[in-house]
Motif scaffolding. Structure first.
Motif, mmCIF file in Angstrom:
data_model
loop_
_atom_site.group_PDB
_atom_site.id
_atom_site.type_symbol
_atom_site.label_atom_id
_atom_site.label_comp_id
_atom_site.label_asym_id
_atom_site.label_seq_id
_atom_site.Cartn_x
_atom_site.Cartn_y
_atom_site.Cartn_z
ATOM 1 N N ASP A 117 0.819 -1.220 0.000
ATOM 2 C CA ASP A 117 0.000 0.000 0.000
ATOM 3 C C ASP A 117 0.850 1.266 0.000
ATOM 4 O OD1 ASP A 117 -2.301 -1.554 0.005
ATOM 5 O OD2 ASP A 117 -2.464 -1.529 2.190
ATOM 6 N N ARG A 118 1.883 1.284 0.816
ATOM 7 C CA ARG A 118 2.747 2.468 0.856
ATOM 8 C C ARG A 118 3.486 2.626 -0.474
ATOM 9 N NH1 ARG A 118 2.578 7.125 1.615
ATOM 10 N NH2 ARG A 118 4.478 8.190 2.168
ATOM 11 N N ASP A 170 1.197 4.237 -2.860
ATOM 12 C CA ASP A 170 1.108 5.682 -2.585
ATOM 13 C C ASP A 170 2.308 6.432 -3.156
ATOM 14 O OD1 ASP A 170 -1.267 5.320 -1.211
ATOM 15 O OD2 ASP A 170 -0.343 5.412 0.786
ATOM 16 N N HIS A 216 2.246 6.551 -6.930
ATOM 17 C CA HIS A 216 1.285 7.587 -7.323
ATOM 18 C C HIS A 216 1.901 8.976 -7.164
ATOM 19 C CE1 HIS A 216 -2.489 9.798 -7.615
ATOM 20 N NE2 HIS A 216 -2.143 10.403 -6.499
ATOM 21 N N ASP A 217 2.538 9.215 -6.023
ATOM 22 C CA ASP A 217 3.159 10.514 -5.762
ATOM 23 C C ASP A 217 4.262 10.823 -6.781
ATOM 24 O OD1 ASP A 217 1.478 10.753 -3.593
ATOM 25 O OD2 ASP A 217 3.031 10.362 -2.087
#
Length: 172
Positions: A35-36, A39, A42-43
């Motif tokens: 999950d991280r 993220d 995506h960032d």
């Protein structure tokens, strides 16, 4: 007729489709958390999107994405280190007052800003500032400790105070 914006969007979409899986996998291996990693992947693409750059001019998209993602990863680890130190310090206080999650987030954000401010100083200026603020040493005592003149300590402190003013100006 296609606009520059639609061409840019198409090019970014192609880079995303071609490299997202690889980037997510690399980040997942670095973080050990799917999950991280999602993220941060995506960032990474948000950062690419935010830059006014023709992605077609990037010869090595993976290297470019890796560089951006690595910076985000360093930021992530630094943030975790500061959060852990804050939570450890909070836990070691006598009769700790339970801080709300919002208050904890604000405190951690403040610590991160201070950390960035200190990182903007030379090693000597940072050391002089911390000796002054944390140990309450006089400029003369700092000069003796650092092996420099008192005048040099004043210069270091002026640099640090300037950085503090910049940090304060961000709040306005």
């Amino acid at each position: 007729m296609a606009t520059d914006g639609s061409i840019r969007q198409h090019d970014l979409q192609a880079v995303y489709l071609e490299h997202h899986g690889w980037l997510h996998g690399w980040l997942r291996r670095q973080l050990g958390c799917r999950d991280r990693a999602a993220d941060l992947a995506h960032d990474t693409f948000v950062r690419v999107l935010a830059r006014d750059l023709d992605i077609r001019l990037v010869r090595e998209p993976r290297a470019y994405l890796h560089t951006i993602a690595r910076g985000l990863l360093v930021d992530h680890w630094r943030r975790r280190q500061i959060e852990d130190a804050y939570l450890h310090a909070l836990a070691s206080q006598p009769e700790p007052e339970a801080a709300s999650p919002e208050r904890q987030a604000l405190a951690i954000e403040t610590l991160l800003r201070i950390d960035r401010m200190l990182a903007g100083l030379s090693a000597r200026a940072r050391q002089a500032f911390l000796l002054s603020q944390l140990e309450g040493l006089t400029y003369l005592a700092i000069a003796e400790r650092l092996g420099v003149s008192e005048r040099m300590v004043k210069k270091y402190m002026a640099q640090a105070m300037y950085q503090c003013l910049l940090l304060q100006a961000e709040d306005r």
